[in-house]
Design a protein around this motif. Structure first.
Motif, PDB file in Angstrom:
ATOM      1  N   LEU A 108       0.824  -1.213   0.000  1.00  0.00           N
ATOM      2  CA  LEU A 108       0.000   0.000   0.000  1.00  0.00           C
ATOM      3  C   LEU A 108       0.854   1.258   0.000  1.00  0.00           C
ATOM      4  O   LEU A 108       0.410   2.325  -0.452  1.00  0.00           O
ATOM      5  N   LEU A 109       2.075   1.147   0.506  1.00  0.00           N
ATOM      6  CA  LEU A 109       2.970   2.307   0.574  1.00  0.00           C
ATOM      7  C   LEU A 109       3.624   2.613  -0.769  1.00  0.00           C
ATOM      8  O   LEU A 109       4.086   3.738  -0.991  1.00  0.00           O
ATOM      9  N   LEU A 110       3.651   1.651  -1.678  1.00  0.00           N
ATOM     10  CA  LEU A 110       4.359   1.818  -2.951  1.00  0.00           C
ATOM     11  C   LEU A 110       3.853   2.998  -3.795  1.00  0.00           C
ATOM     12  O   LEU A 110       4.670   3.743  -4.344  1.00  0.00           O
ATOM     13  N   PRO A 111       2.533   3.215  -3.956  1.00  0.00           N
ATOM     14  CA  PRO A 111       2.098   4.374  -4.754  1.00  0.00           C
ATOM     15  C   PRO A 111       2.598   5.700  -4.200  1.00  0.00           C
ATOM     16  O   PRO A 111       3.002   6.582  -4.963  1.00  0.00           O
ATOM     17  N   GLY A 112       2.591   5.851  -2.868  1.00  0.00           N
ATOM     18  CA  GLY A 112       3.104   7.085  -2.276  1.00  0.00           C
ATOM     19  C   GLY A 112       4.589   7.258  -2.514  1.00  0.00           C
ATOM     20  O   GLY A 112       5.060   8.361  -2.832  1.00  0.00           O
ATOM     21  N   LEU A 113       5.350   6.165  -2.381  1.00  0.00           N
ATOM     22  CA  LEU A 113       6.792   6.236  -2.641  1.00  0.00           C
ATOM     23  C   LEU A 113       7.060   6.573  -4.106  1.00  0.00           C
ATOM     24  O   LEU A 113       7.969   7.360  -4.414  1.00  0.00           O
ATOM     25  N   ALA A 114       6.282   5.984  -5.004  1.00  0.00           N
ATOM     26  CA  ALA A 114       6.457   6.274  -6.428  1.00  0.00           C
ATOM     27  C   ALA A 114       6.151   7.741  -6.736  1.00  0.00           C
ATOM     28  O   ALA A 114       6.856   8.382  -7.531  1.00  0.00           O
ATOM     29  N   ALA A 159       9.073   9.831  -5.480  1.00  0.00           N
ATOM     30  CA  ALA A 159      10.265   9.584  -6.288  1.00  0.00           C
ATOM     31  C   ALA A 159      10.185  10.293  -7.639  1.00  0.00           C
ATOM     32  O   ALA A 159      11.165  10.889  -8.107  1.00  0.00           O
ATOM     33  N   LEU A 160       8.993  10.252  -8.262  1.00  0.00           N
ATOM     34  CA  LEU A 160       8.849  10.815  -9.605  1.00  0.00           C
ATOM     35  C   LEU A 160       8.699  12.335  -9.605  1.00  0.00           C
ATOM     36  O   LEU A 160       9.242  13.022 -10.472  1.00  0.00           O
ATOM     37  N   PHE A 161       7.964  12.870  -8.632  1.00  0.00           N
ATOM     38  CA  PHE A 161       7.609  14.281  -8.677  1.00  0.00           C
ATOM     39  C   PHE A 161       8.360  15.139  -7.662  1.00  0.00           C
ATOM     40  O   PHE A 161       8.221  16.373  -7.697  1.00  0.00           O
ATOM     41  N   HIS A 162       9.136  14.533  -6.775  1.00  0.00           N
ATOM     42  CA  HIS A 162       9.869  15.321  -5.784  1.00  0.00           C
ATOM     43  C   HIS A 162      11.369  15.056  -5.815  1.00  0.00           C
ATOM     44  O   HIS A 162      12.156  16.009  -5.708  1.00  0.00           O
ATOM     45  N   TYR A 163      11.781  13.819  -5.945  1.00  0.00           N
ATOM     46  CA  TYR A 163      13.210  13.511  -5.909  1.00  0.00           C
ATOM     47  C   TYR A 163      13.847  13.531  -7.291  1.00  0.00           C
ATOM     48  O   TYR A 163      14.944  14.064  -7.468  1.00  0.00           O
ATOM     49  N   TRP A 164      13.178  12.952  -8.286  1.00  0.00           N
ATOM     50  CA  TRP A 164      13.738  12.964  -9.630  1.00  0.00           C
ATOM     51  C   TRP A 164      13.929  14.385 -10.169  1.00  0.00           C
ATOM     52  O   TRP A 164      14.974  14.700 -10.746  1.00  0.00           O
ATOM     53  N   PRO A 165      12.983  15.325  -9.984  1.00  0.00           N
ATOM     54  CA  PRO A 165      13.211  16.696 -10.469  1.00  0.00           C
ATOM     55  C   PRO A 165      14.351  17.418  -9.764  1.00  0.00           C
ATOM     56  O   PRO A 165      14.787  18.466 -10.254  1.00  0.00           O
ATOM     57  N   MET A 166      14.828  16.889  -8.614  1.00  0.00           N
ATOM     58  CA  MET A 166      15.931  17.555  -7.920  1.00  0.00           C
ATOM     59  C   MET A 166      17.205  17.557  -8.740  1.00  0.00           C
ATOM     60  O   MET A 166      18.129  18.333  -8.459  1.00  0.00           O
ATOM     61  N   ALA A 167      17.271  16.713  -9.772  1.00  0.00           N
ATOM     62  CA  ALA A 167      18.436  16.758 -10.665  1.00  0.00           C
ATOM     63  C   ALA A 167      18.534  18.106 -11.367  1.00  0.00           C
ATOM     64  O   ALA A 167      19.619  18.511 -11.796  1.00  0.00           O
ATOM     65  N   GLY A 168      17.420  18.823 -11.442  1.00  0.00           N
ATOM     66  CA  GLY A 168      17.424  20.126 -12.094  1.00  0.00           C
ATOM     67  C   GLY A 168      18.138  21.214 -11.322  1.00  0.00           C
ATOM     68  O   GLY A 168      18.375  22.295 -11.876  1.00  0.00           O
ATOM     69  N   ILE A 169      18.500  20.965 -10.065  1.00  0.00           N
ATOM     70  CA  ILE A 169      19.203  22.004  -9.306  1.00  0.00           C
ATOM     71  C   ILE A 169      20.600  22.250  -9.857  1.00  0.00           C
ATOM     72  O   ILE A 169      21.222  23.272  -9.525  1.00  0.00           O
ATOM     73  N   THR A 170      21.087  21.345 -10.700  1.00  0.00           N
ATOM     74  CA  THR A 170      22.395  21.585 -11.328  1.00  0.00           C
ATOM     75  C   THR A 170      22.361  22.804 -12.233  1.00  0.00           C
ATOM     76  O   THR A 170      23.426  23.350 -12.571  1.00  0.00           O
ATOM     77  N   VAL A 171      21.168  23.244 -12.627  1.00  0.00           N
ATOM     78  CA  VAL A 171      21.054  24.446 -13.460  1.00  0.00           C
ATOM     79  C   VAL A 171      21.636  25.647 -12.730  1.00  0.00           C
ATOM     80  O   VAL A 171      22.172  26.577 -13.356  1.00  0.00           O
ATOM     81  N   ALA A 172      21.563  25.653 -11.399  1.00  0.00           N
ATOM     82  CA  ALA A 172      22.100  26.770 -10.617  1.00  0.00           C
ATOM     83  C   ALA A 172      23.613  26.882 -10.733  1.00  0.00           C
ATOM     84  O   ALA A 172      24.175  27.940 -10.434  1.00  0.00           O
ATOM     85  N   PHE A 173      24.275  25.821 -11.166  1.00  0.00           N
ATOM     86  CA  PHE A 173      25.737  25.813 -11.275  1.00  0.00           C
ATOM     87  C   PHE A 173      26.188  25.793 -12.733  1.00  0.00           C
ATOM     88  O   PHE A 173      27.348  25.494 -13.012  1.00  0.00           O
ATOM     89  N   LYS A 174      25.282  26.108 -13.663  1.00  0.00           N
ATOM     90  CA  LYS A 174      25.607  26.090 -15.076  1.00  0.00           C
ATOM     91  C   LYS A 174      25.127  27.359 -15.760  1.00  0.00           C
ATOM     92  O   LYS A 174      24.235  28.048 -15.260  1.00  0.00           O
ATOM     93  N   ASP A 175      25.757  27.656 -16.914  1.00  0.00           N
ATOM     94  CA  ASP A 175      25.226  28.679 -17.810  1.00  0.00           C
ATOM     95  C   ASP A 175      24.199  27.994 -18.704  1.00  0.00           C
ATOM     96  O   ASP A 175      24.520  27.536 -19.804  1.00  0.00           O
ATOM     97  N   PHE A 176      22.985  27.912 -18.186  1.00  0.00           N
ATOM     98  CA  PHE A 176      21.967  27.097 -18.852  1.00  0.00           C
ATOM     99  C   PHE A 176      21.574  27.698 -20.185  1.00  0.00           C
ATOM    100  O   PHE A 176      21.268  28.888 -20.295  1.00  0.00           O
TER     101      PHE A 176
END
Length: 310
Positions: free
Chosen positions: A31-37, A40-57
């Protein structure tokens, strides 16, 4: 005499105990799997975008193809005067809301708990809960209609100018309008905590001669202190997020100097001006300060004897 061979039992390892617990509660984990998914998809995976702060995007080259810039955008951010103006407004408005809006649901919950007429209590709860379910777009239209210049309500209250157009009263208007919208909804948590208090404590106190004020002071408030502390810690972690929707709907050029906050600052730079790296650096700074305040307030709560979040 026939001897029964002794059966050797192996000690259960830590891994074995953990597997036994997992097997025992396996359906709860399913029952916990949908919440974890979701996280993971909408909160942790988008955190890869914080690298934009260290780049000339560069939009055409994407995040991975854009060149690294190091701390360039953070230096530009801290040297920008508009950033510090937005920071000052954010801190002032956030502290106003923390001082006035955080205790409001507690007071309302204590008052509702003292109401014995269930019909009247349900009516009051429905009325104060209702604004929470309306978006700030709808509430903003209502507030503009009520407090616009030349409105009958303005003259009825004796106001010469609308608080929506007055830099001196706009922050107070933000605090009061958010209190009106969210105060009722916040009482749900406190009423749930109050309902879990053992009724025998109240009966024993009444036998000792305690009045209603004593019951609230010595039983109700101490019993919900941990709930108050946890919500205060979570609120402190959001101290640099003062409500983008509310301010974006209500502010205007006349009150821009006292109402432009970090959320609207990031929106204006990131989406309307296309400075994605700069806006990401500002947003990352917000998150870092929020995490730092969350850790500090949780540590202070633990040192004061409260449980805290962890």
């Amino acid at each position: 005499m026939s001897s029964v061979p002794a059966t050797s039992t192996k000690p259960v390892t830590k891994l074995g105990r953990q597997w036994r617990e997992w097997s025992k509660h396996k359906y709860y984990f399913v029952l916990l799997l949908p919440g974890l998914a979701y996280f993971a998809l909408f909160h942790y995976w988008p955190m890869a975008g914080i690298t934009v702060a260290f780049k000339d995007f560069r939009l055409l080259e994407g995040i991975m193809g854009s060149p690294w810039a190091g701390l360039k955008w953070f230096r530009i951010l801290f040297e920008a005067p508009d950033f510090w103006t937005a920071m000052k407004n954010t801190i002032i408005i956030s502290f106003y809301k923390l001082i006035f809006n955080f205790p409001a649901p507690i007071v309302l919950a204590l008052l509702l708990n003292e109401v014995y007429n269930s019909t009247f209590k349900r009516w009051v709860q429905t009325i104060v809960y209702f604004p929470h379910f309306l978006s700030w777009v709808i509430l903003g239209g209502i507030l503009f209609s009520l407090f616009s210049s030349g409105s009958g309500l303005i003259s009825f209250l004796g106001m010469k100018t609308s608080p929506l157009m007055d830099p001196g009263s706009f922050r107070s208007f933000l605090v009061l309008s958010e209190m009106w919208k969210e105060m009722g909804w916040g009482t749900i948590i406190y009423l749930a905590a109050i309902s879990g208090i053992n009724p025998e404590l109240y009966e024993a106190a009444r036998m000792d001669g305690a009045n209603r004020f004593h019951l609230v002071r010595y039983i109700t408030l101490p019993s919900i202190t941990n709930t108050i502390v946890i919500l205060l810690i979570l609120r402190t972690g959001q101290i640099l997020h003062v409500g983008f929707e509310q301010i974006f709907i209500l502010y205007n050029p006349l009150v821009f100097d006292v109402s432009d906050v970090l959320d609207t600052y990031v929106y204006r730079l990131g989406l309307t001006m296309g400075r994605y790296s700069f806006a990401t650096a500002a947003g990352l700074f917000q998150s870092f300060v929020g995490l730092l305040l969350l850790l500090v307030t949780n540590g202070v709560a633990r040192r004061m004897g409260e449980r805290g979040i962890w």
